[in-house]
Design a protein around this motif. Structure first.
Motif, PDB file in Angstrom:
ATOM      1  N   ILE A 332       0.906  -1.255   0.224  1.00 28.87           N
ATOM      2  CA  ILE A 332      -0.028   0.031  -0.046  1.00 28.87           C
ATOM      3  C   ILE A 332       0.846   1.253   0.111  1.00 28.87           C
ATOM      4  CG2 ILE A 332      -1.819   1.363   1.269  1.00 28.87           C
ATOM      5  CD1 ILE A 332      -2.674  -1.327   2.551  1.00 28.87           C
ATOM      6  N   ILE A 333       0.437   2.137  -1.126  1.00 28.45           N
ATOM      7  CA  ILE A 333       1.303   3.474  -1.121  1.00 28.45           C
ATOM      8  C   ILE A 333       0.181   4.625  -0.802  1.00 28.45           C
ATOM      9  CG2 ILE A 333       2.651   4.913  -2.291  1.00 28.45           C
ATOM     10  CD1 ILE A 333       3.447   2.840  -4.088  1.00 28.45           C
ATOM     11  N   ILE A 334       0.528   5.369   0.236  1.00 26.93           N
ATOM     12  CA  ILE A 334      -0.407   6.585   0.284  1.00 26.93           C
ATOM     13  C   ILE A 334       0.592   7.805  -0.379  1.00 26.93           C
ATOM     14  CG2 ILE A 334      -1.352   8.169   2.080  1.00 26.93           C
ATOM     15  CD1 ILE A 334      -1.167   6.174   3.945  1.00 26.93           C
ATOM     16  N   ASN A 335       0.230   8.032  -1.408  1.00 27.10           N
ATOM     17  CA  ASN A 335       0.669   9.147  -2.403  1.00 27.10           C
ATOM     18  C   ASN A 335       0.037  10.492  -2.137  1.00 27.10           C
ATOM     19  OD1 ASN A 335       1.897  10.531  -4.300  1.00 27.10           O
ATOM     20  ND2 ASN A 335       0.753   9.655  -6.127  1.00 27.10           N
ATOM     21  N   ASP A 336       0.790  11.118  -1.146  1.00 22.64           N
ATOM     22  CA  ASP A 336       0.313  12.374  -0.818  1.00 22.64           C
ATOM     23  C   ASP A 336       1.498  13.477  -1.177  1.00 22.64           C
ATOM     24  OD1 ASP A 336      -1.381  14.208   0.359  1.00 22.64           O
ATOM     25  OD2 ASP A 336      -1.100  13.486   2.287  1.00 22.64           O
ATOM     26  N   THR A 337       1.864  13.201  -2.365  1.00 23.35           N
ATOM     27  CA  THR A 337       3.095  13.863  -2.882  1.00 23.35           C
ATOM     28  C   THR A 337       2.897  15.298  -3.441  1.00 23.35           C
ATOM     29  OG1 THR A 337       2.876  12.904  -4.906  1.00 23.35           O
ATOM     30  CG2 THR A 337       4.204  11.904  -3.407  1.00 23.35           C
ATOM     31  N   TYR A 338       1.779  15.879  -3.417  1.00 19.40           N
ATOM     32  CA  TYR A 338       1.396  17.179  -3.976  1.00 19.40           C
ATOM     33  C   TYR A 338       1.878  18.367  -3.250  1.00 19.40           C
ATOM     34  CZ  TYR A 338      -0.508  20.876  -6.836  1.00 19.40           C
ATOM     35  OH  TYR A 338      -0.644  21.842  -7.568  1.00 19.40           O
ATOM     36  N   ASN A 339       1.914  18.358  -2.024  1.00 19.03           N
ATOM     37  CA  ASN A 339       2.349  19.519  -1.262  1.00 19.03           C
ATOM     38  C   ASN A 339       2.507  19.010   0.159  1.00 19.03           C
ATOM     39  OD1 ASN A 339       3.804  21.913  -1.140  1.00 19.03           O
ATOM     40  ND2 ASN A 339       1.829  23.108  -2.226  1.00 19.03           N
ATOM     41  N   ALA A 340       3.034  19.911   0.982  1.00 20.55           N
ATOM     42  CA  ALA A 340       3.022  19.512   2.524  1.00 20.55           C
ATOM     43  C   ALA A 340       3.471  20.750   3.324  1.00 20.55           C
ATOM     44  CB  ALA A 340       4.238  18.566   2.638  1.00 20.55           C
ATOM     45  N   ASN A 341       2.860  20.672   4.614  1.00 18.76           N
ATOM     46  CA  ASN A 341       3.197  21.778   5.522  1.00 18.76           C
ATOM     47  C   ASN A 341       3.040  21.018   6.842  1.00 18.76           C
ATOM     48  OD1 ASN A 341       0.315  21.960   6.439  1.00 18.76           O
ATOM     49  ND2 ASN A 341      -0.039  23.160   4.365  1.00 18.76           N
ATOM     50  N   PRO A 342       3.173  21.658   7.912  1.00 19.91           N
ATOM     51  CA  PRO A 342       3.274  21.061   9.426  1.00 19.91           C
ATOM     52  C   PRO A 342       1.820  20.316   9.640  1.00 19.91           C
ATOM     53  CG  PRO A 342       4.542  22.753   9.494  1.00 19.91           C
ATOM     54  CD  PRO A 342       3.819  22.820   8.191  1.00 19.91           C
ATOM     55  N   GLN A 343       0.890  21.166   9.404  1.00 23.38           N
ATOM     56  CA  GLN A 343      -0.363  20.557   9.404  1.00 23.38           C
ATOM     57  C   GLN A 343      -0.939  19.351   8.619  1.00 23.38           C
ATOM     58  OE1 GLN A 343       0.176  24.061   9.547  1.00 23.38           O
ATOM     59  NE2 GLN A 343       0.333  23.828  11.887  1.00 23.38           N
ATOM     60  N   SER A 344      -0.551  19.564   7.534  1.00 30.92           N
ATOM     61  CA  SER A 344      -1.049  18.311   6.377  1.00 30.92           C
ATOM     62  C   SER A 344      -0.156  16.996   6.741  1.00 30.92           C
ATOM     63  CB  SER A 344      -0.805  18.659   5.092  1.00 30.92           C
ATOM     64  OG  SER A 344       0.519  19.088   4.781  1.00 30.92           O
TER      65      SER A 344
END
Length: 465
Positions: A332-344
């Motif tokens: 299983i891959i959780i692809n959350d590669t669009y953007n990031a900040n501390p809360q996300s």
């Protein structure tokens, strides 16, 4: 886009016609010379890495009727041979906005604008998924949310458009106010406020001020949709009393709320809307329930009924690179590669923690634009991940700080590593992946961590065939 005359564009931009016919008609405006079509008007934007003025000849050769420029291009044989339109302005990005602002006045759609530190694109897409069941909708492509993306979206309006759905995001105070002046939204949605663009805005209070510009721009007759569980969003609502206001939430009292939430982990969630309507949401994570509630609150103010709303939410498909679940055989891959900040990042870790799996692997790229607080946020990320992950891989300039935070929090040194680039990290990942692992991959857009997703898929599919 419906036709504008060159004279209208001159009026909108306060530009000067260097060549061409005032009565010539423009049926499309583009900023990308690679995508020019016949009779387009090319706007030569000047960015950090490219100057559109270098591509004027290419645009003309592909059929552009002319260009908007800050300085006349060098005359070559192509430009001599064509009777092109050339309009000179002080600033081409500002001119794009001014054209869109003028064009907006020719139509009377309902305009909905979504802002916030997280969830803008997903909320926008959820709103569209509901409203498109009854209305003709134009929505922002991808994350077209700045002083280029918003004007380009406004220019997609036509006489058939009933609803325009926009995202608004800038990294300077006054930026969202300018976008609102262009688009003239009647409904504004604020999803949440977090630590984003701190390199430019300084602190979360200024992030709040930036988002508040949307609500302020709505005026007394506008409608705002606010997160009742976010204290800074609530502060905005208190500061700008509206004729119409709606709140959404899970924890605090709100007009639109979710109860009896059942987390289906990689399959999304079930929740009870307003205490009576059962909803299945395919997007994973509690944060996406908030996005759904924001969309539902908006749809109710537009006049949609609950049957339409539930169907619209249940038909919503999770977006690529945003909490996207990819299953490759038993991986299983959780692809959350669009953007990031501390809360996300915290939201992603919460989602990962609920997945029953052999091992949890976190792959983090740098969180960018955090300014002076970059070091502490990356250190804290490592400490948070150490409580959840079996293995941690950090990539980028701040990867040593993630590693330090994880080790300080008690992670086994053998299970934490830092790399300068994606290539070296991918080599490590391929070496350590085992069947039934779950891998969270998340970082800021410029880190391009989707390269890792593609690399893992290609390797693992080949390995298991």
């Amino acid at each position: 886009m419906e036709e504008l005359t060159v004279e209208e564009i001159i009026t909108a931009t306060d530009g000067k016609l260097l060549s061409g016919n005032l009565q010539a008609k423009i049926s499309n405006i583009t900023i990308d010379s690679r995508r020019v079509k016949a009779n387009d008007l090319f706007i030569a934007l000047k960015g950090k890495n490219q100057d559109g003025h270098k591509f004027i000849s290419e645009a003309i050769s592909k059929g552009a009727i002319g260009a908007i420029v800050t300085h006349p291009p060098k005359v070559n044989n192509l430009l001599k041979a064509k009777n092109i339109i050339l309009i000179k302005v002080k600033d081409t990005t500002e001119a794009l906005g001014n054209i869109a602002r003028y064009y907006r006045t020719k139509f009377n759609p309902l305009v909905i604008a979504v802002t916030g530190s997280n969830g803008k694109t997903t909320t926008k897409e959820m709103i569209a998924s509901i409203l498109e069941r009854r209305m003709k909708v134009v929505k922002a492509k991808d994350s077209y949310n700045n002083d280029i993306g918003v004007p380009l979206t406004v220019l997609e309006l036509n006489s058939q458009t009933e609803v325009l759905i926009l995202e608004m995001e800038m990294n300077i105070l006054g930026g969202i106010r300018r976008l609102a002046q262009i688009a003239k939204p009647q409904i504004g949605v604020v999803t949440n406020i977090g630590d984003t663009h701190l390199e430019f805005l300084g602190n979360r209070e200024n992030v709040m001020r930036e988002k508040a510009e949307l609500v302020e721009s709505l005026g007394q007759n506008g409608t705002c949709i606010l997160n009742a569980d976010d204290e800074l969003v609530k502060t905005i609502g208190d500061k700008f009393p509206m004729t119409t206001k709606s709140t959404f939430g899970i924890e605090n009292p709100a007009e639109v709320f979710a109860q009896r939430i059942i987390d289906l982990v990689t399959e999304g969630s079930h929740f009870l809307l307003q205490g009576k309507y059962r909803v299945h949401l395919s997007a994973i994570g509690r944060h996406n329930i908030y996005n759904a509630l924001a969309a539902i609150a908006t749809a109710l103010k537009v006049g949609m009924d609950f049957a339409e709303i539930v169907t619209g939410i249940e038909n919503f498909k999770p977006l690529a690179q945003r909490s996207e679940i990819i299953k490759v055989k038993d991986l299983i891959i959780i692809n959350d590669t669009y953007n990031a900040n501390p809360q996300s990042m915290a939201m992603a870790l919460e989602t990962l923690s609920k997945i029953i799996t052999e091992r949890r692997i976190c792959v983090f790229g740098d969180m960018l634009e955090l300014g002076d607080q970059s070091q502490i946020f990356h250190y804290q990320l490592g400490a948070q991940a150490a409580k959840i992950a079996d293995l941690i891989i950090a990539i980028g300039k701040f990867s040593p700080l993630v590693m330090q935070g994880a080790l300080k929090a008690g992670a086994d040194p053998q299970n934490v590593s830092a790399y300068e680039d994606n290539e070296k990290a991918l080599t490590k990942l391929i070496d350590i992946i085992k069947p039934k692992d779950t891998i969270l991959i998340k970082g800021s857009r410029k880190m391009c961590l989707e390269e890792l997703v593609l690399g893992i898929k290609a390797y693992y599919e080949k390995k298991t065939n």
